[in-house]
Design a protein around this motif. Structure first.
Motif, short mmCIF file in Angstrom:
data_model
loop_
_atom_site.label_atom_id
_atom_site.label_comp_id
_atom_site.label_asym_id
_atom_site.label_seq_id
_atom_site.Cartn_x
_atom_site.Cartn_y
_atom_site.Cartn_z
N ILE A 12 0.84 -1.20 0.00
CA ILE A 12 0.00 0.00 0.00
C ILE A 12 0.88 1.26 0.00
O ILE A 12 0.63 2.21 -0.74
CB ILE A 12 -0.97 -0.03 1.19
N GLU A 13 1.93 1.24 0.79
CA GLU A 13 2.85 2.37 0.84
C GLU A 13 3.47 2.62 -0.54
O GLU A 13 3.57 3.75 -0.99
CB GLU A 13 3.99 2.09 1.83
N HIS A 16 1.04 4.14 -2.91
CA HIS A 16 0.92 5.57 -2.60
C HIS A 16 2.03 6.36 -3.28
O HIS A 16 1.80 7.40 -3.90
CB HIS A 16 1.02 5.81 -1.10
N GLY A 46 -6.01 -6.13 -6.93
CA GLY A 46 -7.09 -6.18 -5.93
C GLY A 46 -6.99 -5.05 -4.93
O GLY A 46 -7.97 -4.40 -4.60
N VAL A 47 -5.78 -4.82 -4.45
CA VAL A 47 -5.58 -3.76 -3.47
C VAL A 47 -5.81 -2.39 -4.12
O VAL A 47 -6.48 -1.52 -3.57
CB VAL A 47 -4.17 -3.85 -2.85
N PHE A 50 -9.50 -1.89 -4.46
CA PHE A 50 -10.28 -1.93 -3.22
C PHE A 50 -10.35 -0.56 -2.58
O PHE A 50 -11.39 -0.09 -2.15
CB PHE A 50 -9.66 -2.94 -2.24
N TYR A 51 -9.21 0.11 -2.52
CA TYR A 51 -9.14 1.38 -1.80
C TYR A 51 -9.49 2.53 -2.72
O TYR A 51 -8.98 2.64 -3.83
CB TYR A 51 -7.73 1.58 -1.23
N SER A 52 -10.36 3.40 -2.22
CA SER A 52 -10.90 4.42 -3.12
C SER A 52 -9.89 5.53 -3.43
O SER A 52 -10.10 6.31 -4.34
CB SER A 52 -12.18 5.01 -2.54
N LEU A 53 -8.79 5.60 -2.68
CA LEU A 53 -7.82 6.67 -2.98
C LEU A 53 -6.97 6.36 -4.21
O LEU A 53 -6.37 7.24 -4.79
CB LEU A 53 -6.89 6.91 -1.79
N PHE A 54 -6.88 5.09 -4.57
CA PHE A 54 -6.07 4.74 -5.73
C PHE A 54 -6.90 4.90 -7.00
O PHE A 54 -8.07 4.53 -7.05
CB PHE A 54 -5.54 3.30 -5.63
N LYS A 93 -15.62 11.57 -10.07
CA LYS A 93 -14.63 10.69 -10.69
C LYS A 93 -14.42 11.03 -12.17
O LYS A 93 -13.94 10.20 -12.92
CB LYS A 93 -15.03 9.21 -10.56
N ARG A 107 -16.58 10.33 1.26
CA ARG A 107 -17.76 9.89 2.01
C ARG A 107 -17.94 10.68 3.29
O ARG A 107 -19.03 10.85 3.76
CB ARG A 107 -17.65 8.40 2.31
N CYS A 108 -16.89 11.09 3.90
CA CYS A 108 -16.98 11.99 5.05
C CYS A 108 -15.56 12.41 5.37
O CYS A 108 -14.68 11.58 5.50
CB CYS A 108 -17.61 11.34 6.27
N LEU A 109 -15.34 13.70 5.46
CA LEU A 109 -13.98 14.18 5.71
C LEU A 109 -13.72 14.43 7.18
O LEU A 109 -12.69 14.95 7.56
CB LEU A 109 -13.74 15.48 4.93
N GLY A 122 -5.97 19.68 -2.02
CA GLY A 122 -5.42 19.37 -0.70
C GLY A 122 -5.68 20.40 0.37
O GLY A 122 -5.28 20.23 1.52
N ARG B 126 -6.28 7.85 8.28
CA ARG B 126 -6.98 7.88 7.00
C ARG B 126 -6.16 8.58 5.95
O ARG B 126 -5.55 9.61 6.21
CB ARG B 126 -8.26 8.69 7.14
N VAL B 129 -7.09 12.57 4.85
CA VAL B 129 -6.84 13.77 5.64
C VAL B 129 -5.36 14.14 5.62
O VAL B 129 -4.64 13.98 6.61
CB VAL B 129 -7.37 13.59 7.09
N LEU B 130 -4.94 14.70 4.50
CA LEU B 130 -3.52 15.01 4.30
C LEU B 130 -2.98 15.95 5.37
O LEU B 130 -1.84 15.82 5.81
CB LEU B 130 -3.34 15.67 2.93
N ALA B 168 -5.79 4.18 2.68
CA ALA B 168 -6.00 4.53 1.27
C ALA B 168 -7.48 4.67 0.95
O ALA B 168 -7.90 4.49 -0.18
CB ALA B 168 -5.36 3.47 0.38
N GLY B 169 -8.27 5.02 1.98
CA GLY B 169 -9.66 5.32 1.69
C GLY B 169 -10.57 4.12 1.73
O GLY B 169 -11.02 3.64 0.70
N ALA B 170 -10.82 3.58 2.89
CA ALA B 170 -11.79 2.50 3.03
C ALA B 170 -12.32 2.54 4.46
O ALA B 170 -11.57 2.38 5.41
CB ALA B 170 -11.15 1.15 2.75
N ARG B 187 -6.08 -6.25 1.05
CA ARG B 187 -7.36 -5.56 1.01
C ARG B 187 -7.93 -5.57 2.42
O ARG B 187 -7.82 -6.57 3.12
CB ARG B 187 -8.34 -6.33 0.10
N ARG B 333 -28.94 8.60 2.25
CA ARG B 333 -27.54 9.01 2.17
C ARG B 333 -26.65 8.02 2.93
O ARG B 333 -25.61 7.59 2.45
CB ARG B 333 -27.43 10.41 2.77
N PHE B 337 -23.79 5.31 1.61
CA PHE B 337 -22.46 5.22 2.20
C PHE B 337 -22.10 3.76 2.52
O PHE B 337 -21.05 3.28 2.12
CB PHE B 337 -22.41 6.08 3.47
#
Lengths: 140, 434
Positions: A12-13, A16, A46-47, A50-54, A93, A107-109, A122, B126, B129-130, B168-170, B187, B333, B337
């Motif tokens: 994952i690192e 990134h 898969g990884v 899976f993660y929405s940041l990628f 997206k 989804r929520c910050l 950012g 997370r 949150v940079l 990474a956002g999950a 995962r 909503r 989510f």
């Protein structure tokens, strides 16, 4: 990868880092990472999915993240997204045709107290009305 | 004001550059660490047990007991993992905590690691949150340069490596075993328990996983002692906690108060609802806790209070909604989510949340029928208790509780052929665009 010692658990690192350097993860990058870390390509893929940041697609020059968590939703984030769509023709997206702006949703910050929250390249801003967002994006 | 706010966790938030090591040390920071390293690890665990500190991540498990589960002298490395993957909708306590005073967390981490004899600790943050990540990384570097992290801490024979891991956002990675999977590079899908993480956690070694707020409470307990900590809150839920107010309130934000406070008291102290509106429904602890209405204003917010009324304390993310809010729209909503964040491992959650969203879309556009409400309840019944982890259970909470309290509103949606509410009325810019 050298810094992280080619360990499979650093996947994952590493992803990134790759994404930071190239903006997104393409097939070649995923193949290279999986070979170097000795993880199956299927696992790397898969990884990455899976993660929405990628992201597997290239991003625009600037990114705008609209929070769609409950507090932001109730306080108008849907209307912000609708305004962006009618002004720039992009949904979540998606990236504008000139490659300037990518629109993402979160989804929520964790910024529920300053809802609705929007992150511009950012930098997080709270209490954004649709007009504020459009004005800001037009500067880009 | 009918209660005293207890600024302990938030005491330093107002200091000039409160996030720097200098400011934290001037406010007696890292004194608790000196005290702790002079104690035996077991005495520290006993101290936390005596204080009655309970996990602040939602479940409320006694922290000292969790630490006590770690087998000692087993020859395996031990790990401490801090769950900073705060992403429950409405929950916003850990992120401000790490922004305002990251050293409180780091000091807590070092003390906790010493108590459970771990030489490597992780903070799982997370990826979204940079700003928090940057601040934490800086704070860890400061602590390392000052000799609080690394080898022979404060001249004692105790070494600690501290790694900030960026998610990474999950949402699912907030579940403790999914978080471990994610730390190992997989995962983020939850693991079957037992074995519990205390026996086989990270890399199959004994692992303690605690919430940011739990760990941040530890330095204050070491300084003040168990009796002092017990002087606040209630008998079974001692201490203080950060309550996050959001939604249609006059002054949203973080308020630290003893456990057992009621929402009415919190609202009285913070200026109430936004002007000209009244409370319709609220969540006591984020979206995974069943909704409350105005009749629950006097429920004491501790680990025992909300369960007696069919809800949970959760993360004390108090989201308040006034009469302009359509409950169906809010729950839709949340369901979207959960459908997005369901990891896909187990069928009830993966398929059930997907069905939820489809039914809520029908409700919203007015094509739903009475039968759909029954289907929602039936689905909830089949998810609750049958999902692999708590995410599935959490997804049912807003659905069942909203039908319980606001069935009329669901019915109105199909009788009137759509949502009877004006979506603009609930927004922050409602007055301006009218």
């Amino acid at each position: 990868m050298l810094r992280l010692g080619h360990r499979p658990d650093a996947l994952i690192e590493v992803l990134h880092t790759v994404q930071q350097s190239f903006g997104y993860l393409d097939d070649d990058a995923l193949r290279y990472v999986s070979t170097s870390l000795h993880v199956p390509l299927s696992k790397a893929y898969g990884v990455a999915t899976f993660y929405s940041l990628f992201t597997l697609r290239p991003q625009g020059e600037h990114t705008c993240v609209v929070c769609t968590g409950t507090a932001c939703h109730i306080k108008g984030s849907t209307m912000i997204l609708n305004r962006i769509r009618s002004r720039f023709g992009i949904g979540p997206k998606q990236t504008t045709a000139d490659n300037q702006i990518s629109l993402l949703t979160a989804r929520c910050l964790g910024a529920c107290s300053i809802a609705p929250a929007v992150v511009y390249d950012g930098e997080a801003k709270g209490k954004q009305a649709p007009d504020d967002v459009i004005a800001r994006l037009e500067e880009w | 004001m009918s209660f005293n706010l207890t600024p302990v966790l938030t005491a330093q938030w107002g200091l000039d550059q409160s996030w720097t090591l200098g400011a934290y040390e001037r406010a007696d920071g890292y004194q608790a660490l000196r005290q702790a390293l002079d104690m035996e690890p077991d005495a520290l665990i006993q101290l936390v047990k005596d204080s009655g500190l309970r996990g602040r991540g939602g479940a409320g498990f006694p922290t000292g007991m969790k630490w006590g589960f770690i087998p000692q002298g087993d020859g395996k490395p031990h790990y401490l993992v801090v769950n900073a993957d705060e992403s429950e909708p409405g929950t916003c306590k850990d992120i401000p905590m790490m922004m305002a005073s990251p050293h409180t967390l780091i000091e807590g981490v070092i003390i906790a690691a010493y108590a459970i004899r771990a030489n490597h600790a992780f903070i799982y943050v997370r990826g979204e949150v940079l700003h928090v990540i940057r601040r934490l990384l800086n704070a860890v570097a400061e602590a390392r340069a000052a000799g609080y992290v690394g080898r022979n801490i404060l001249g004692k024979s105790f070494d600690l490596e501290l790694t900030v891991h960026i998610g990474a956002g999950a949402y699912i990675c907030g579940e403790e075993t999914a978080l471990l999977e994610s730390l190992e590079g997989f995962r983020g899908q939850p693991r079957l328990r037992p074995p519990f993480p205390a026996v086989e956690g990270l890399y199959a070694c004994p692992t303690v996983i605690n919430n940011v707020e739990t760990i941040s409470s530890v330095p204050a307990i070491v300084r003040g002692g168990a009796q002092w900590f017990r002087s606040m809150g209630t008998e079974k839920s001692p201490g203080f906690k950060i309550f996050s107010l959001s939604g249609h309130v006059a002054r949203p934000g973080q308020y630290e108060a003893p456990l057992g406070i009621t929402l009415r008291e919190l609202l009285d102290a913070t200026g109430g609802m936004r002007e000209g509106h009244e409370l319709k429904f609220w969540t006591p602890g984020g979206s995974s806790t069943p909704l409350f209405t105005a009749e629950h204003l006097d429920v004491p917010l501790d680990f025992e209070g909300p369960p007696q009324h069919g809800s949970m304390l959760g993360t004390t993310a108090l989201q308040l909604f006034d009469e302009t809010t359509c409950v169906v729209r809010a729950v839709k909503r949340w369901s979207e989510f959960y459908a997005h964040e369901s990891c896909g491992k187990c069928t009830p959650c993966r398929e059930g949340t997907f069905w939820y969203v489809q039914i809520y879309e029908r409700l919203e556009n007015g094509t739903a029928t009475e039968e759909d409400i029954e289907t929602l309840l039936d689905l909830s019944d089949n998810i609750l208790g049958r999902a692999f982890c708590a995410l599935g259970d959490g997804a049912t909470s807003p659905v069942t509780s909203s039908i319980q309290f606001f069935r009329d509103e669901y019915v109105a949606h199909f009788e009137q052929g759509g949502c009877p509410f004006d979506p603009v009325a609930s927004t922050v810019f409602a007055g301006a665009s009218a």
